[in-house]
Design a protein around this motif. Structure first.
Motif, PDB file in Angstrom:
ATOM      1  N   PRO A  77      25.517 -10.796  32.584  1.00 36.84           N
ATOM      2  CA  PRO A  77      24.488 -10.398  33.243  1.00 36.84           C
ATOM      3  C   PRO A  77      24.497  -9.317  34.955  1.00 36.84           C
ATOM      4  O   PRO A  77      23.598  -8.555  34.535  1.00 36.84           O
ATOM      5  CB  PRO A  77      24.939 -11.924  34.372  1.00 36.84           C
ATOM      6  CG  PRO A  77      25.313 -13.166  32.869  1.00 36.84           C
ATOM      7  CD  PRO A  77      26.483 -11.474  32.700  1.00 36.84           C
ATOM      8  N   ALA A  78      26.059  -9.217  35.419  1.00 36.09           N
ATOM      9  CA  ALA A  78      25.725  -8.373  36.158  1.00 36.09           C
ATOM     10  C   ALA A  78      25.616  -6.756  35.910  1.00 36.09           C
ATOM     11  O   ALA A  78      24.722  -6.336  35.613  1.00 36.09           O
ATOM     12  CB  ALA A  78      26.835  -8.155  36.903  1.00 36.09           C
ATOM     13  N   PHE A 113      23.857  -6.019  32.496  1.00 38.09           N
ATOM     14  CA  PHE A 113      22.907  -6.245  32.117  1.00 38.09           C
ATOM     15  C   PHE A 113      22.052  -5.635  33.916  1.00 38.09           C
ATOM     16  O   PHE A 113      20.443  -4.658  33.138  1.00 38.09           O
ATOM     17  CB  PHE A 113      22.139  -8.086  31.964  1.00 38.09           C
ATOM     18  CG  PHE A 113      21.846  -7.667  30.539  1.00 38.09           C
ATOM     19  CD1 PHE A 113      21.319  -7.938  29.758  1.00 38.09           C
ATOM     20  CD2 PHE A 113      23.356  -8.378  30.063  1.00 38.09           C
ATOM     21  CE1 PHE A 113      20.432  -8.445  28.301  1.00 38.09           C
ATOM     22  CE2 PHE A 113      22.997  -8.300  28.376  1.00 38.09           C
ATOM     23  CZ  PHE A 113      21.753  -7.723  27.606  1.00 38.09           C
ATOM     24  N   TYR A 114      22.053  -6.185  34.919  1.00 41.24           N
ATOM     25  CA  TYR A 114      20.734  -5.584  36.019  1.00 41.24           C
ATOM     26  C   TYR A 114      21.773  -4.477  35.926  1.00 41.24           C
ATOM     27  O   TYR A 114      20.284  -3.733  36.594  1.00 41.24           O
ATOM     28  CB  TYR A 114      21.382  -6.996  36.802  1.00 41.24           C
ATOM     29  CG  TYR A 114      21.206  -6.741  37.960  1.00 41.24           C
ATOM     30  CD1 TYR A 114      19.549  -7.068  38.964  1.00 41.24           C
ATOM     31  CD2 TYR A 114      21.476  -4.972  39.371  1.00 41.24           C
ATOM     32  CE1 TYR A 114      19.121  -6.914  39.880  1.00 41.24           C
ATOM     33  CE2 TYR A 114      20.875  -5.157  40.213  1.00 41.24           C
ATOM     34  CZ  TYR A 114      19.778  -6.057  40.640  1.00 41.24           C
ATOM     35  OH  TYR A 114      18.386  -5.653  42.013  1.00 41.24           O
ATOM     36  N   TRP A 118      23.537  -6.213  42.143  1.00 42.38           N
ATOM     37  CA  TRP A 118      24.026  -6.314  41.303  1.00 42.38           C
ATOM     38  C   TRP A 118      24.649  -7.783  40.427  1.00 42.38           C
ATOM     39  O   TRP A 118      24.846  -8.677  39.199  1.00 42.38           O
ATOM     40  CB  TRP A 118      24.569  -5.517  40.847  1.00 42.38           C
ATOM     41  CG  TRP A 118      26.209  -5.413  42.173  1.00 42.38           C
ATOM     42  CD1 TRP A 118      26.306  -5.093  43.207  1.00 42.38           C
ATOM     43  CD2 TRP A 118      26.918  -6.078  41.498  1.00 42.38           C
ATOM     44  NE1 TRP A 118      27.680  -5.294  43.511  1.00 42.38           N
ATOM     45  CE2 TRP A 118      28.412  -5.880  42.596  1.00 42.38           C
ATOM     46  CE3 TRP A 118      28.159  -7.120  40.317  1.00 42.38           C
ATOM     47  CZ2 TRP A 118      29.120  -6.474  43.192  1.00 42.38           C
ATOM     48  CZ3 TRP A 118      29.371  -7.475  40.810  1.00 42.38           C
ATOM     49  CH2 TRP A 118      29.962  -7.380  41.671  1.00 42.38           C
ATOM     50  N   PRO A 144      22.334 -12.417  39.356  1.00 45.26           N
ATOM     51  CA  PRO A 144      22.493 -12.999  38.417  1.00 45.26           C
ATOM     52  C   PRO A 144      23.453 -13.511  37.471  1.00 45.26           C
ATOM     53  O   PRO A 144      24.175 -14.141  36.728  1.00 45.26           O
ATOM     54  CB  PRO A 144      22.057 -11.626  37.112  1.00 45.26           C
ATOM     55  CG  PRO A 144      22.319 -10.244  37.484  1.00 45.26           C
ATOM     56  CD  PRO A 144      22.679 -10.430  38.892  1.00 45.26           C
ATOM     57  N   GLY A 186      15.418  -7.229  36.151  1.00 44.41           N
ATOM     58  CA  GLY A 186      17.142  -7.131  36.453  1.00 44.41           C
ATOM     59  C   GLY A 186      17.680  -9.090  36.744  1.00 44.41           C
ATOM     60  O   GLY A 186      18.792  -9.307  35.599  1.00 44.41           O
ATOM     61  N   GLY A 246      19.788 -11.117  33.020  1.00 43.56           N
ATOM     62  CA  GLY A 246      20.932 -10.969  33.349  1.00 43.56           C
ATOM     63  C   GLY A 246      20.552 -12.615  33.264  1.00 43.56           C
ATOM     64  O   GLY A 246      22.068 -12.989  32.020  1.00 43.56           O
ATOM     65  N   GLY A 259      21.469 -12.268  29.844  1.00 42.63           N
ATOM     66  CA  GLY A 259      23.199 -12.090  29.521  1.00 42.63           C
ATOM     67  C   GLY A 259      23.970 -12.529  30.178  1.00 42.63           C
ATOM     68  O   GLY A 259      25.440 -12.891  29.303  1.00 42.63           O
ATOM     69  N   LYS A 260      23.871 -14.242  30.560  1.00 36.10           N
ATOM     70  CA  LYS A 260      24.489 -15.346  30.652  1.00 36.10           C
ATOM     71  C   LYS A 260      24.975 -15.794  29.390  1.00 36.10           C
ATOM     72  O   LYS A 260      26.500 -16.194  28.558  1.00 36.10           O
ATOM     73  CB  LYS A 260      23.566 -16.373  31.245  1.00 36.10           C
ATOM     74  CG  LYS A 260      24.108 -16.108  33.125  1.00 36.10           C
ATOM     75  CD  LYS A 260      25.662 -16.522  33.898  1.00 36.10           C
ATOM     76  CE  LYS A 260      25.210 -16.695  34.683  1.00 36.10           C
ATOM     77  NZ  LYS A 260      26.515 -17.191  35.918  1.00 36.10           N
TER      78      LYS A 260
END
Length: 422
Positions: free
Chosen positions: A118-119, A121-122, A136, A139, A303, A307, A311-312
């Motif tokens: 997730p970070a 992605f952000y 960052w 998420p 973001g 995320g 992202g998770k």
């Protein structure tokens, strides 16, 4: 309604049953957030803002603490929350789910992936904005109160092993968040005050080493440590974690009483139904009038939402697969891949923890509003998708028979109830 009024005993039993339900903390948290959203989009919006800006001053001699109510909530009440998190982390690593390497393998891999991806992605979506990059870590967080609340809505069909997996993942996630706050969200340090805080930590370590089990010395010294950390430039919530790590888990006296478990179980409902709803009420308000699609697609909210929601699940599922492929972890007995996927979606409910990190990353109203939009969007999408997937995954599961009073279910219930505070 009239019948309930005429039978106050029935109302009391109903209220008690609600607050003992595993989903209760998440429901109260959701209600507090909804109330903040309604107020901030109503004629009472100015009053809501004035309330949070109310100055609160405490002065003892030359010591002056002068902050608006919002910062007292974020620096003071959240220190209590992180104190509870510290207690849970210590218990789990010493004698809980994370004390056994075999048990800890899967949630460790899941948590690492669930924070890193997730970070990433952000960062990718905000790479050209140095200011936005401060967020960052937003998420990377998981709100276990909401996640467990959604899981509880699915009833007794949820395997205990799946619940344990999600709890352990969230504990490791919290530990990661603590490390991130300490390393990346610390302002300029005041060496003298920090040295006094370090001396206080030394006293806590001495008390623990000497086997002191009375709580009052820890709490008095801990209060001094919190004030010093607050003034030192390190975020005050970290003091709560440090203090918790020195509360004895195993008693040295004859009655075998565990001070840590006593504090944890006593504090959990106050955090669940007091600290966290107050934090949500103070931080979830965002004005929605005039909000356009372009606002949702801006770097920060996009973001965060991407995320949390994408992202998770990508991070957790890919790292879980990797851990199993390497032979360092395995799926718990009775848990399917689809159920793990549903849990990975629920881990994308960032809410309170994401909002909290957002308050550390951005202080100006414009960026703060963008953070709230992104967190709310990503968390709602994750909750709805996670519930839908798990409903499908558990559709063929029958209600467990003969387990409601089993030793295993009783032992699992208490940590879960304590965990709902998060």
């Amino acid at each position: 309604m009239i019948a309930a009024i005429k039978q106050p005993g029935a109302f009391k039993r109903g209220a008690q049953a609600f607050f003992e339900h595993q989903a209760a903390g998440g429901i109260v948290l959701m209600a507090a957030a909804a109330c903040a959203l309604v107020l901030d989009n109503s004629p009472f919006a100015a009053a809501y803002d004035r309330l949070l800006s109310t100055p609160v001053v405490i002065q003892v001699g030359a010591l002056l603490l002068d902050k608006p109510l919002l910062l007292w909530i974020n620096d003071g009440l959240m220190a209590i929350f992180f104190f509870l998190v510290g207690l849970e982390i210590k218990r789990e690593f010493l004698e809980g789910r994370l004390s056994n390497r075999r048990q800890a393998g899967l949630p460790v891999f899941a948590a690492v992936g669930g924070m890193a991806v997730p970070a990433l992605f952000y960062i990718v979506l905000n790479f050209d904005d140095p200011t936005a990059l401060r967020g960052w870590a937003i998420p990377a967080a998981t709100d276990i109160a909401f996640a467990l609340g959604v899981l509880a809505l699915l009833g007794p069909r949820v395997p205990v092993a799946l619940k344990v997996f999600l709890l352990a993942l969230a504990i490791i996630d919290d530990l990661g968040a603590i490390i991130i706050i300490a390393l990346f969200y610390t302002s300029e340090l005041a060496p003298t005050v920090l040295a006094i805080a370090a001396a206080g930590v030394g006293i806590l370590a001495f008390l623990n080493h000497r086997g002191v089990t009375r709580l009052s010395p820890y709490l008095v010294v801990g209060l001094v440590v919190w004030v010093c950390v607050l003034k030192s430039g390190v975020h005050a919530t970290l003091a709560g974690v440090v203090i918790a790590l020195f509360i004895p888990l195993r008693a040295q006296n004859e009655d075998g009483h565990s001070p840590l478990k006593y504090v944890e179980h006593g504090l959990a409902p106050w955090v669940a139904f007091g600290v966290m709803p107050i934090f949500a009420f103070a931080n979830a308000g965002v004005a929605l009038h005039g909000l356009a699609l372009s606002d949702l697609m801006a770097g920060i909210p996009l973001g965060i939402a991407a995320g949390l929601f994408i992202g998770k699940q990508v991070g957790i599922m890919s790292f879980v697969w990797l851990g199993i492929k390497l032979g360092l972890a395995r799926l718990p007995d009775g848990v399917t891949w689809l159920q793990v996927y549903g849990a990975s979606l629920l881990a994308g409910i960032g809410f309170t923890m994401s909002l909290f990190i957002g308050t550390l990353a951005f202080s100006d109203p414009e960026h703060a509003a963008a953070v709230r939009i992104g967190v709310l969007t990503g968390s709602v999408l994750s909750a709805l998708a996670g519930y839908a997937i798990l409903r499908i995954a558990l559709s063929g599961e029958a209600r467990p028979t003969g387990t409601s009073g089993s030793k295993e279910s009783k032992e699992t219930a208490l940590p879960a109830d304590a965990e709902i505070a998060r």
